[in-house]
Scaffold this motif. Sequence first.
Motif, PDB file in Angstrom:
ATOM      1  N   THR A 294       0.902  -1.186   0.111  1.00 50.64           N
ATOM      2  CA  THR A 294      -0.117   0.119  -0.104  1.00 50.64           C
ATOM      3  C   THR A 294       0.886   1.142   0.116  1.00 50.64           C
ATOM      4  O   THR A 294       1.906   1.250   0.834  1.00 50.64           O
ATOM      5  CB  THR A 294      -1.066  -0.119   1.367  1.00 50.64           C
ATOM      6  N   GLN A 295       0.413   2.053  -0.800  1.00 54.07           N
ATOM      7  CA  GLN A 295       1.159   3.428  -0.784  1.00 54.07           C
ATOM      8  C   GLN A 295       0.661   4.544   0.316  1.00 54.07           C
ATOM      9  O   GLN A 295      -0.557   4.833   0.459  1.00 54.07           O
ATOM     10  CB  GLN A 295       0.875   4.137  -2.196  1.00 54.07           C
ATOM     11  N   VAL A 296       1.465   4.918   1.174  1.00 53.32           N
ATOM     12  CA  VAL A 296       1.102   6.069   2.237  1.00 53.32           C
ATOM     13  C   VAL A 296       2.181   7.008   2.176  1.00 53.32           C
ATOM     14  O   VAL A 296       3.287   7.078   2.465  1.00 53.32           O
ATOM     15  CB  VAL A 296       1.362   5.162   3.518  1.00 53.32           C
ATOM     16  N   ASN A 297       1.574   8.315   1.838  1.00 49.51           N
ATOM     17  CA  ASN A 297       2.359   9.441   1.816  1.00 49.51           C
ATOM     18  C   ASN A 297       3.761   9.306   1.129  1.00 49.51           C
ATOM     19  O   ASN A 297       4.988   9.644   1.842  1.00 49.51           O
ATOM     20  CB  ASN A 297       2.518  10.023   3.097  1.00 49.51           C
ATOM     21  N   GLY A 298       3.913   8.849  -0.021  1.00 51.84           N
ATOM     22  CA  GLY A 298       5.248   8.581  -0.913  1.00 51.84           C
ATOM     23  C   GLY A 298       6.146   7.510  -0.426  1.00 51.84           C
ATOM     24  O   GLY A 298       7.000   7.144  -0.662  1.00 51.84           O
ATOM     25  N   SER A 299       5.567   6.600   0.649  1.00 46.70           N
ATOM     26  CA  SER A 299       6.383   5.695   1.227  1.00 46.70           C
ATOM     27  C   SER A 299       5.443   4.218   0.853  1.00 46.70           C
ATOM     28  O   SER A 299       4.380   4.327   0.332  1.00 46.70           O
ATOM     29  CB  SER A 299       6.405   5.736   2.814  1.00 46.70           C
ATOM     30  N   LEU A 300       5.944   3.074   0.885  1.00 49.55           N
ATOM     31  CA  LEU A 300       5.363   1.943   0.491  1.00 49.55           C
ATOM     32  C   LEU A 300       5.154   1.091   1.849  1.00 49.55           C
ATOM     33  O   LEU A 300       6.225   1.133   2.694  1.00 49.55           O
ATOM     34  CB  LEU A 300       6.360   1.165  -0.355  1.00 49.55           C
ATOM     35  N   LEU A 301       4.211   0.702   2.304  1.00 52.64           N
ATOM     36  CA  LEU A 301       3.961  -0.162   3.430  1.00 52.64           C
ATOM     37  C   LEU A 301       3.530  -1.544   2.942  1.00 52.64           C
ATOM     38  O   LEU A 301       2.715  -2.165   2.129  1.00 52.64           O
ATOM     39  CB  LEU A 301       2.488   0.187   4.279  1.00 52.64           C
ATOM     40  N   VAL A 302       4.580  -2.480   3.446  1.00 52.21           N
ATOM     41  CA  VAL A 302       4.820  -3.709   2.710  1.00 52.21           C
ATOM     42  C   VAL A 302       4.108  -4.615   3.804  1.00 52.21           C
ATOM     43  O   VAL A 302       4.745  -4.771   4.996  1.00 52.21           O
ATOM     44  CB  VAL A 302       6.063  -4.308   2.376  1.00 52.21           C
ATOM     45  N   ILE A 303       3.142  -5.590   3.599  1.00 48.72           N
ATOM     46  CA  ILE A 303       2.307  -6.553   4.706  1.00 48.72           C
ATOM     47  C   ILE A 303       2.796  -7.899   4.182  1.00 48.72           C
ATOM     48  O   ILE A 303       2.554  -8.139   3.177  1.00 48.72           O
ATOM     49  CB  ILE A 303       1.274  -6.226   4.797  1.00 48.72           C
ATOM     50  N   LEU A 304       3.498  -8.818   4.978  1.00 47.26           N
ATOM     51  CA  LEU A 304       3.888 -10.097   4.631  1.00 47.26           C
ATOM     52  C   LEU A 304       3.238 -11.078   5.445  1.00 47.26           C
ATOM     53  O   LEU A 304       2.941 -10.943   6.785  1.00 47.26           O
ATOM     54  CB  LEU A 304       5.425 -10.212   4.992  1.00 47.26           C
ATOM     55  N   HIS A 305       2.822 -12.158   4.973  1.00 49.79           N
ATOM     56  CA  HIS A 305       2.252 -13.322   5.637  1.00 49.79           C
ATOM     57  C   HIS A 305       2.790 -14.648   4.876  1.00 49.79           C
ATOM     58  O   HIS A 305       3.146 -14.712   3.973  1.00 49.79           O
ATOM     59  CB  HIS A 305       0.650 -13.594   4.929  1.00 49.79           C
ATOM     60  N   ALA A 306       3.210 -15.418   6.133  1.00 48.49           N
ATOM     61  CA  ALA A 306       3.959 -16.782   5.894  1.00 48.49           C
ATOM     62  C   ALA A 306       2.958 -17.410   5.311  1.00 48.49           C
ATOM     63  O   ALA A 306       1.775 -17.530   5.347  1.00 48.49           O
ATOM     64  CB  ALA A 306       4.402 -17.255   7.359  1.00 48.49           C
ATOM     65  N   PRO A 307       3.457 -18.602   4.704  1.00 52.33           N
ATOM     66  CA  PRO A 307       2.455 -19.701   4.143  1.00 52.33           C
ATOM     67  C   PRO A 307       1.669 -20.461   5.119  1.00 52.33           C
ATOM     68  O   PRO A 307       2.180 -20.730   6.276  1.00 52.33           O
ATOM     69  CB  PRO A 307       3.653 -20.618   3.163  1.00 52.33           C
ATOM     70  N   ASN A 308       0.488 -20.723   4.836  1.00 55.72           N
ATOM     71  CA  ASN A 308      -0.327 -21.660   5.612  1.00 55.72           C
ATOM     72  C   ASN A 308       0.039 -23.032   5.609  1.00 55.72           C
ATOM     73  O   ASN A 308       0.477 -23.418   4.363  1.00 55.72           O
ATOM     74  CB  ASN A 308      -1.778 -21.433   5.544  1.00 55.72           C
ATOM     75  N   LEU A 309      -0.370 -23.924   6.575  1.00 53.82           N
ATOM     76  CA  LEU A 309      -0.121 -25.254   6.550  1.00 53.82           C
ATOM     77  C   LEU A 309      -1.298 -26.199   5.668  1.00 53.82           C
ATOM     78  O   LEU A 309      -2.374 -25.413   5.697  1.00 53.82           O
ATOM     79  CB  LEU A 309       0.209 -26.023   7.834  1.00 53.82           C
TER      80      LEU A 309
END
Length: 231
Positions: A136-151
């Motif tokens: 997601t872009q927030v005020n010229g920055s990038l917010l990266v949200i990470l999720h590990a794989p599910n089993l």
Amino acid sequence: MMPKHCFLGFLISFVLTGVAGTQSTHESLKPQRVQFQSRNFHNILQWQPGRALTGNSSVYFVQYKIYGQRQWKNKEDCWGTQELFCDLTSETSDIQEPYYGRVRAASAGSYSEWSMTPRFTPWWETKIDPPVMNITQVNGSLLVILHAPNLPYRYQKEKNVSIEDYYELLYRVFIINNSLEKEQKVYEGAHRVVEIEALTPHSSYCVVAEIYLPMLDRRSQRSEERCVEIP
């Protein structure tokens, strides 16, 4: 009339030829390259047909056991299967136990010998998928949200059990400045939310991530690149 010693030699030769032929048939039916393939603890036993087998004229029988046990157990869903694989995820769900699997083939009334895997321990050997990544872009920055794989579902006593429940994970995030064609690692750590700042306006960037397992000194493949334009 054939002399006794000639007849006896012929009989011995006939018997030995028959035994050798039977052994050769059994050996040529024997499944090849029997091994576990594991991804995110989804454990699949795979094999290749024996040298004498072509088409779908053969069936296969699968057994498994924990290392140290004497008794093999039949895998009912793969007892007489025509497939070249067998899902043993449920049977190998204690991920720190070492297991063996084995397969034999049958064709036209003949059975091969068993062909066994090397020792397989899911915790050591499973391959981990890359993280799922949202940006997601927030005020010229990038917010990266990470999720590990599910089993796989059968591992999950509760919803959304992930690889994080079994390993210490580090996330690595890389950013690529498309104008400069330059890649830079911007984060390595355990947090799943990463903010990338100080980006050049009116530029194009791509972000990619991977998972690193420090205890095993192993990393996942990289995620697919996610590309954005900075206004």
